[in-house]
Design a protein around this motif. Structure first.
Motif, PDB file in Angstrom:
ATOM      1  N   ASN A   1      25.766  88.681  65.332  1.00 39.77           N
ATOM      2  CA  ASN A   1      25.567  87.312  65.814  1.00 39.77           C
ATOM      3  C   ASN A   1      26.830  86.477  65.651  1.00 39.77           C
ATOM      4  O   ASN A   1      27.163  85.655  66.519  1.00 39.77           O
ATOM      5  CB  ASN A   1      24.400  86.657  65.085  1.00 39.77           C
ATOM      6  N   LEU A   2      27.547  86.674  64.564  1.00 36.81           N
ATOM      7  CA  LEU A   2      28.804  85.958  64.349  1.00 36.81           C
ATOM      8  C   LEU A   2      29.841  86.364  65.399  1.00 36.81           C
ATOM      9  O   LEU A   2      30.547  85.512  65.944  1.00 36.81           O
ATOM     10  CB  LEU A   2      29.327  86.236  62.948  1.00 36.81           C
ATOM     11  N   ALA A   3      29.927  87.649  65.710  1.00 39.82           N
ATOM     12  CA  ALA A   3      30.877  88.113  66.721  1.00 39.82           C
ATOM     13  C   ALA A   3      30.526  87.576  68.105  1.00 39.82           C
ATOM     14  O   ALA A   3      31.420  87.216  68.886  1.00 39.82           O
ATOM     15  CB  ALA A   3      30.925  89.636  66.742  1.00 39.82           C
ATOM     16  N   ILE A   4      29.243  87.479  68.412  1.00 42.32           N
ATOM     17  CA  ILE A   4      28.811  86.931  69.702  1.00 42.32           C
ATOM     18  C   ILE A   4      29.148  85.445  69.785  1.00 42.32           C
ATOM     19  O   ILE A   4      29.661  84.965  70.808  1.00 42.32           O
ATOM     20  CB  ILE A   4      27.315  87.193  69.934  1.00 42.32           C
ATOM     21  N   ALA A   5      28.879  84.691  68.711  1.00 41.61           N
ATOM     22  CA  ALA A   5      29.209  83.267  68.703  1.00 41.61           C
ATOM     23  C   ALA A   5      30.717  83.055  68.823  1.00 41.61           C
ATOM     24  O   ALA A   5      31.172  82.179  69.574  1.00 41.61           O
ATOM     25  CB  ALA A   5      28.677  82.610  67.432  1.00 41.61           C
ATOM     26  N   ASP A   6      31.505  83.863  68.136  1.00 41.20           N
ATOM     27  CA  ASP A   6      32.958  83.748  68.232  1.00 41.20           C
ATOM     28  C   ASP A   6      33.465  84.159  69.607  1.00 41.20           C
ATOM     29  O   ASP A   6      34.420  83.574  70.125  1.00 41.20           O
ATOM     30  CB  ASP A   6      33.634  84.589  67.149  1.00 41.20           C
ATOM     31  N   PHE A   7      32.831  85.158  70.207  1.00 41.43           N
ATOM     32  CA  PHE A   7      33.216  85.583  71.554  1.00 41.43           C
ATOM     33  C   PHE A   7      33.036  84.439  72.548  1.00 41.43           C
ATOM     34  O   PHE A   7      33.931  84.142  73.346  1.00 41.43           O
ATOM     35  CB  PHE A   7      32.384  86.800  71.980  1.00 41.43           C
TER      36      PHE A   7
END
Length: 144
Positions: free
Chosen positions: A74-80
């Motif tokens: 979820n953190l990687a998706i938000a950062d993406f």
């Protein structure tokens, strides 16, 4: 006492006001460093998009999911999405600098789109920080 014969006090001679001269002056006043800064931001955002896309691909398709990997996913998706919006914002600034003197009607679209992009950037930035706080609390509780 008002003097009606003195026209130096009247700054407007007709009811029509031409804004194109003001826009041309504003475009000429933009420093050329903005173009370089927008290009550097776009390059960094592209590198971050590739990195976060790799993390998302790896965590979705090549790892067994547990609660910790779901947080990281979820953190990687938000950062993406945050980096995607930064790229679009830098592209918008870059296109405004390049097209400023050619398209006078572009300014209202530019201000509206920048407002929407900045709002979404704040949303994804806050969601990313919230996920980091949740990961920290989860790891601290697991240590205790």
């Amino acid at each position: 006492e008002t003097v009606t014969a003195d026209l130096s006090l009247n700054s407007m001679t007709s009811g029509y006001l031409d804004y194109s001269k003001n826009i041309e002056d504003a475009c000429a006043a933009l420093p050329s460093g903005f173009v370089v800064f927008a290009g550097v931001c776009m390059g960094l955002a592209l590198c971050g998009l590739v990195g976060n896309g790799t993390v998302v691909w790896f965590l979705c398709f090549h790892m067994k999911q547990n609660p910790f990997t779901v947080y990281i996913l979820n953190l990687a998706i938000a950062d993406f999405f945050l980096l995607l919006l930064f790229f679009l914002l830098a592209l918008e600034v870059f296109s405004f600098i390049v097209l400023c003197s050619y398209l006078y009607n572009y300014f209202s679209f530019y201000t509206d789109s920048v407002f929407v992009l900045e709002f979404l950037c704040h949303f994804f930035d806050l969601s990313s920080m919230s996920l980091l706080a949740a990961i920290s609390v989860e790891r601290s509780i697991s240590v205790l």
